[in-house]
Design a protein around this motif. Structure first.
Motif, PDB file in Angstrom:
ATOM      1  N   ALA A  43       0.819  -1.220   0.000  1.00  0.00           N
ATOM      2  CA  ALA A  43       0.000   0.000   0.000  1.00  0.00           C
ATOM      3  C   ALA A  43       0.854   1.271   0.000  1.00  0.00           C
ATOM      4  CB  ALA A  43      -0.941   0.004   1.203  1.00  0.00           C
ATOM      5  N   LEU A  44       2.144   1.112   0.281  1.00  0.00           N
ATOM      6  CA  LEU A  44       3.082   2.251   0.236  1.00  0.00           C
ATOM      7  C   LEU A  44       4.005   2.133  -0.976  1.00  0.00           C
ATOM      8  CD1 LEU A  44       4.061   2.342   4.030  1.00  0.00           C
ATOM      9  CD2 LEU A  44       2.457   3.864   2.847  1.00  0.00           C
ATOM     10  N   ASP A  45       3.534   1.423  -2.002  1.00  0.00           N
ATOM     11  CA  ASP A  45       4.314   1.188  -3.220  1.00  0.00           C
ATOM     12  C   ASP A  45       5.656   0.527  -2.929  1.00  0.00           C
ATOM     13  OD1 ASP A  45       2.330   2.216  -4.892  1.00  0.00           O
ATOM     14  OD2 ASP A  45       3.080   4.254  -4.689  1.00  0.00           O
ATOM     15  N   GLY A  46       5.658  -0.371  -1.948  1.00  0.00           N
ATOM     16  CA  GLY A  46       6.851  -1.142  -1.642  1.00  0.00           C
ATOM     17  C   GLY A  46       7.834  -0.460  -0.708  1.00  0.00           C
ATOM     18  N   LEU A  47       7.523   0.759  -0.278  1.00  0.00           N
ATOM     19  CA  LEU A  47       8.383   1.429   0.702  1.00  0.00           C
ATOM     20  C   LEU A  47       8.097   0.865   2.086  1.00  0.00           C
ATOM     21  CD1 LEU A  47       7.991   5.122  -0.486  1.00  0.00           C
ATOM     22  CD2 LEU A  47       9.946   3.606  -0.872  1.00  0.00           C
ATOM     23  N   THR A  48       9.050   1.045   2.996  1.00  0.00           N
ATOM     24  CA  THR A  48       8.827   0.617   4.367  1.00  0.00           C
ATOM     25  C   THR A  48       8.236   1.788   5.160  1.00  0.00           C
ATOM     26  OG1 THR A  48      10.967   1.329   5.238  1.00  0.00           O
ATOM     27  CG2 THR A  48      10.869  -0.881   4.240  1.00  0.00           C
ATOM     28  N   PRO A  49       7.492   1.489   6.224  1.00  0.00           N
ATOM     29  CA  PRO A  49       6.976   2.574   7.063  1.00  0.00           C
ATOM     30  C   PRO A  49       8.097   3.452   7.633  1.00  0.00           C
ATOM     31  CG  PRO A  49       5.758   0.583   7.498  1.00  0.00           C
ATOM     32  CD  PRO A  49       6.894   0.199   6.590  1.00  0.00           C
ATOM     33  N   ARG A  50       9.245   2.856   7.970  1.00  0.00           N
ATOM     34  CA  ARG A  50      10.361   3.656   8.505  1.00  0.00           C
ATOM     35  C   ARG A  50      10.836   4.675   7.467  1.00  0.00           C
ATOM     36  NH1 ARG A  50      14.808   2.394  12.415  1.00  0.00           N
ATOM     37  NH2 ARG A  50      14.030   0.270  12.473  1.00  0.00           N
ATOM     38  N   ILE A  51      10.965   4.256   6.215  1.00  0.00           N
ATOM     39  CA  ILE A  51      11.385   5.173   5.150  1.00  0.00           C
ATOM     40  C   ILE A  51      10.342   6.272   4.963  1.00  0.00           C
ATOM     41  CG2 ILE A  51      11.738   5.378   2.656  1.00  0.00           C
ATOM     42  CD1 ILE A  51      13.147   2.635   2.796  1.00  0.00           C
ATOM     43  N   CYS A  52       9.078   5.895   4.953  1.00  0.00           N
ATOM     44  CA  CYS A  52       8.006   6.881   4.771  1.00  0.00           C
ATOM     45  C   CYS A  52       7.994   7.919   5.885  1.00  0.00           C
ATOM     46  CB  CYS A  52       6.652   6.193   4.676  1.00  0.00           C
ATOM     47  SG  CYS A  52       6.396   5.382   3.088  1.00  0.00           S
ATOM     48  N   ALA A  53       8.267   7.483   7.109  1.00  0.00           N
ATOM     49  CA  ALA A  53       8.244   8.404   8.249  1.00  0.00           C
ATOM     50  C   ALA A  53       9.354   9.443   8.166  1.00  0.00           C
ATOM     51  CB  ALA A  53       8.348   7.628   9.558  1.00  0.00           C
ATOM     52  N   GLY A  54      10.319   9.230   7.280  1.00  0.00           N
ATOM     53  CA  GLY A  54      11.461  10.128   7.177  1.00  0.00           C
ATOM     54  C   GLY A  54      11.284  11.314   6.258  1.00  0.00           C
ATOM     55  N   SER A  55      10.146  11.436   5.599  1.00  0.00           N
ATOM     56  CA  SER A  55       9.929  12.589   4.726  1.00  0.00           C
ATOM     57  C   SER A  55       8.484  13.066   4.852  1.00  0.00           C
ATOM     58  CB  SER A  55      10.224  12.236   3.264  1.00  0.00           C
ATOM     59  OG  SER A  55       9.173  11.467   2.710  1.00  0.00           O
ATOM     60  N   PRO A  56       8.245  14.353   4.627  1.00  0.00           N
ATOM     61  CA  PRO A  56       6.874  14.867   4.736  1.00  0.00           C
ATOM     62  C   PRO A  56       5.888  14.163   3.800  1.00  0.00           C
ATOM     63  CG  PRO A  56       8.434  16.684   4.709  1.00  0.00           C
ATOM     64  CD  PRO A  56       9.215  15.427   4.404  1.00  0.00           C
ATOM     65  N   VAL A  57       6.303  13.909   2.566  1.00  0.00           N
ATOM     66  CA  VAL A  57       5.414  13.239   1.605  1.00  0.00           C
ATOM     67  C   VAL A  57       5.172  11.791   2.025  1.00  0.00           C
ATOM     68  CG1 VAL A  57       5.198  12.451  -0.779  1.00  0.00           C
ATOM     69  CG2 VAL A  57       6.033  14.743  -0.303  1.00  0.00           C
TER      70      VAL A  57
END
Length: 70
Positions: A43-57
């Motif tokens: 659901a995050l296009d294969g990104l990890t939640p930790r990576i996502c939490a590192g940027s505003p987008v």
């Protein structure tokens, strides 16, 4: 519950200091949340939640995904 969770600080730190996000993820994912935040999520296009939490987008995408979860 959150108060008894022994990895609170590590989870909050891993999620860029977003304690509200850590609390919600711990409640939704359960005891395996520390491993889960480093797994690619479709659901995050294969990104990890930790990576996502590192940027505003990424943070916006992660929060949006969580709001759609049952």
């Amino acid at each position: 519950g959150w108060a008894a969770y022994p990895h609170q600080d590590a989870l909050v730190t891993a999620l860029g200091g977003h304690e509200d996000l850590a609390l919600v993820l711990r409640a939704l994912v359960g005891p395996g949340v520390m491993a889960w935040i480093d797994r690619p999520v479709p659901a995050l296009d294969g990104l990890t939640p930790r990576i996502c939490a590192g940027s505003p987008v990424g943070l916006m995408r992660l929060r949006s995904m969580l709001m759609r979860m049952p």
